[in-house]
Design a protein around this motif. Structure first.
Motif, PDB file in Angstrom:
ATOM      1  N   LEU A 216       2.278   5.916  -7.444  1.00  0.00           N
ATOM      2  CA  LEU A 216       1.204   6.680  -8.083  1.00  0.00           C
ATOM      3  C   LEU A 216       1.468   8.178  -7.991  1.00  0.00           C
ATOM      4  CD1 LEU A 216      -1.944   4.643  -6.966  1.00  0.00           C
ATOM      5  CD2 LEU A 216      -0.851   4.679  -9.220  1.00  0.00           C
ATOM      6  N   PHE A 217       2.024   8.626  -6.857  1.00  0.00           N
ATOM      7  CA  PHE A 217       2.380  10.044  -6.719  1.00  0.00           C
ATOM      8  C   PHE A 217       3.449  10.432  -7.750  1.00  0.00           C
ATOM      9  CE2 PHE A 217       5.020  13.433  -4.938  1.00  0.00           C
ATOM     10  CZ  PHE A 217       4.055  14.392  -4.653  1.00  0.00           C
TER      11      PHE A 217
ATOM     12  N   ARG B 167       8.544  12.591  -1.553  1.00  0.00           N
ATOM     13  CA  ARG B 167       7.318  11.822  -1.351  1.00  0.00           C
ATOM     14  C   ARG B 167       7.117  10.689  -2.354  1.00  0.00           C
ATOM     15  NH1 ARG B 167       2.638  16.215  -1.103  1.00  0.00           N
ATOM     16  NH2 ARG B 167       1.428  14.291  -0.794  1.00  0.00           N
TER      17      ARG B 167
ATOM     18  N   ARG C  95       2.753   1.640  -3.220  1.00  0.00           N
ATOM     19  CA  ARG C  95       1.840   1.945  -4.321  1.00  0.00           C
ATOM     20  C   ARG C  95       1.485   3.429  -4.312  1.00  0.00           C
ATOM     21  NH1 ARG C  95      -1.749  -1.670  -3.387  1.00  0.00           N
ATOM     22  NH2 ARG C  95      -3.205  -0.413  -2.150  1.00  0.00           N
ATOM     23  N   LYS C  96       1.299   3.993  -3.124  1.00  0.00           N
ATOM     24  CA  LYS C  96       0.987   5.419  -3.021  1.00  0.00           C
ATOM     25  C   LYS C  96       2.152   6.270  -3.545  1.00  0.00           C
ATOM     26  CE  LYS C  96      -1.101   6.576   0.704  1.00  0.00           C
ATOM     27  NZ  LYS C  96      -1.388   6.932   2.128  1.00  0.00           N
ATOM     28  N   LYS C  97       3.379   5.862  -3.215  1.00  0.00           N
ATOM     29  CA  LYS C  97       4.557   6.605  -3.701  1.00  0.00           C
ATOM     30  C   LYS C  97       4.692   6.503  -5.219  1.00  0.00           C
ATOM     31  CE  LYS C  97       7.468   6.437   0.433  1.00  0.00           C
ATOM     32  NZ  LYS C  97       8.790   6.061   0.965  1.00  0.00           N
TER      33      LYS C  97
ATOM     34  N   PRO D  52       0.799  -1.250   0.000  1.00  0.00           N
ATOM     35  CA  PRO D  52       0.000   0.000   0.000  1.00  0.00           C
ATOM     36  C   PRO D  52       0.821   1.284   0.000  1.00  0.00           C
ATOM     37  CG  PRO D  52      -0.926  -1.589   1.535  1.00  0.00           C
ATOM     38  CD  PRO D  52       0.369  -2.174   1.067  1.00  0.00           C
ATOM     39  N   ASP D  53       1.803   1.416   0.905  1.00  0.00           N
ATOM     40  CA  ASP D  53       2.546   2.675   0.969  1.00  0.00           C
ATOM     41  C   ASP D  53       3.441   2.878  -0.252  1.00  0.00           C
ATOM     42  OD1 ASP D  53       3.973   0.514   1.802  1.00  0.00           O
ATOM     43  OD2 ASP D  53       5.207   1.612   3.239  1.00  0.00           O
TER      44      ASP D  53
END
Length: 437
Positions: free
Chosen positions: A19-20, A184, A15-17, A12-13
């Motif tokens: 996508l950002f 980020r 994937r967030k990075k 999850p974390d």
């Protein structure tokens, strides 16, 4: 590599990075297509089409901006001012004692040097933006284009200042986007944006080679270029991963009832210690005489000689000068970026030594000897890789901005390897089970 990305998207974390980072890349690519005010966009498109991939002196900068330079967009300068500012400050660190002291202060000193880099980036963006606007106004941006002089129809001073401010602001935004990715996202932001800028020019360059080809509708040339590109990528990966590991032994020290040290490690010296910096230096230095000759008025012997010998990528004098400059800058950059005496002093301070070599000056001399030995094949490799566009120019009649050129391949492979390593290291941290379950 694909497995690492798939595992990262399942975390999850991470994937967030990812996508950002992809979101920032989309914003960056959109900005490379937004023209600045005061530019006749129809005339620019006509001149770009007439150029047919032969972009002359501005090919290197146009490659680093993802094709935005010749489109004269808000991100026309791209990441190039930041790269130049970083290289200048890295060179000045060796010359100016204050910068050298800041470098040794750790994180606080690095933050200060980063701040200086930002200021210098803005100053260089103003300078380069002014030069680009002046070149576009004079019609020299596209030599031979019938409407080159009408790219900037309004040549009032207010319009010129507005165009320079827009490009400078665009450079500041690109710098900010790169720092956002670093903080980020995944990987080094500036390197990622450079990677995207170069990769964005590949499809159009490859399709241009296909259209210019004559064998089987151009597909033979297209396939040959793809095969050469894959071979070059494999070669670059092999050499970039190659290193000479110098063993280092740390002696045991008894402090109270505890013993410290006694460990073995190594100093990794890469074969290509300088990276892509020598190629960029050599290309920039060779552009200066041609740029001076382009803006010099009248006809003179020195201008004629430069135009005949130093502006054509397939000329023997140009090839020889380019190769020798790359070799010279490879040794120069390694000399200023790796200090054997400082490494030897640090090893001596903490009780480290190279087996069979005395600590202190003999260690520094041994490190210098090994570094010179491995820099020779590294510099020759850089020179040969950088000459691939010239061989393509002769063999295929391609433009000097060959898609699988030395600079582009070195940057793409280097950034790709570093990004994959960072993703794998973060995956290992998150999947570590430990001793207690």
């Amino acid at each position: 590599m694909l497995t690492a990305f798939a595992r990262a998207f399942r975390t999850p974390d991470l994937r967030k990075k990812l996508l950002f980072t992809l979101g920032i890349i989309v914003v960056y690519r959109v900005g490379t297509h937004i023209p600045i005010p005061g530019v006749n966009y129809q005339a620019v498109q006509k001149c770009v089409n007439e150029a047919s991939g032969n972009q002359g002196l501005f090919g290197l900068v146009n490659m680093f901006s993802g094709g935005a330079l010749l489109q004269i967009t808000i991100f026309a300068l791209g990441i190039m001012p930041y790269i130049t500012a970083s290289i200048i400050l890295q060179l000045l660190t060796v010359v100016i004692p204050r910068l050298e002291a800041l470098k040794k202060e750790g994180q606080a000193g690095t933050a200060k040097i980063t701040q200086y880099t930002r200021y210098l980036t803005v100053a260089l963006a103003i300078l380069q933006g002014t030069g680009l606007v002046a070149t576009a106004r004079s019609g020299a941006l596209f030599n031979g284009c019938s409407v080159a002089s009408s790219i900037v129809p309004d040549q009032a001073i207010f319009t010129t200042i507005t165009m320079v401010i827009c490009m400078t602001a665009g450079t500041a935004v690109v710098m900010w986007l790169g720092e956002l990715i670093t903080d980020r996202g995944i990987g080094n932001g500036m390197s990622i944006l450079m990677f995207i800028s170069i990769a964005a020019t590949f499809p159009s360059a490859l399709w241009a080679i296909k259209k210019q080809g004559t064998l089987a509708g151009g597909w033979i040339e297209f396939g040959t270029v793809i095969a050469v590109g894959l071979v070059m990528v494999a070669l670059v990966v092999f050499v970039e991963q190659a290193q000479r590991r110098i063993p280092v032994q740390y002696a045991k020290r008894m402090i109270g009832r505890r013993s410290y040290g006694g460990t073995s490690t190594y100093i990794p010296l890469k074969v290509n210690q300088a990276g892509v910096i020598p190629v960029i230096f050599a290309s920039s230095l060779l552009y200066i005489p041609a740029l001076v000759a382009q803006f010099a008025g009248g006809k003179s012997d020195w201008k004629t000689w430069i135009e005949a010998n130093l502006t054509k990528g397939d000329h023997p004098i140009y090839i020889t000068s380019y190769f020798l400059l790359i070799v010279f800058f490879a040794f120069f950059y390694v000399a200023i970026s790796f200090n054997p005496e400082e490494v030897a002093d640090n090893m001596k301070k903490y009780g480290g030594f190279i087996p069979g070599i005395r600590a202190g000056r003999p260690t520094a001399e041994y490190l210098s000897y090994v570094l010179n030995r491995i820099t020779w094949p590294g510099s020759l490799y850089l020179g040969l890789i950088a000459l691939v566009p010239t061989m393509a120019l002769v063999g295929f009649g391609a433009s000097q901005n060959f898609p699988f050129g030395g600079t582009s391949i070195l940057i793409i492979v280097g950034v790709g390897l570093e990004t994959v390593k960072q993703i794998e290291s973060q995956l290992q941290q998150r999947n570590y089970e430990g001793f207690l379950r």
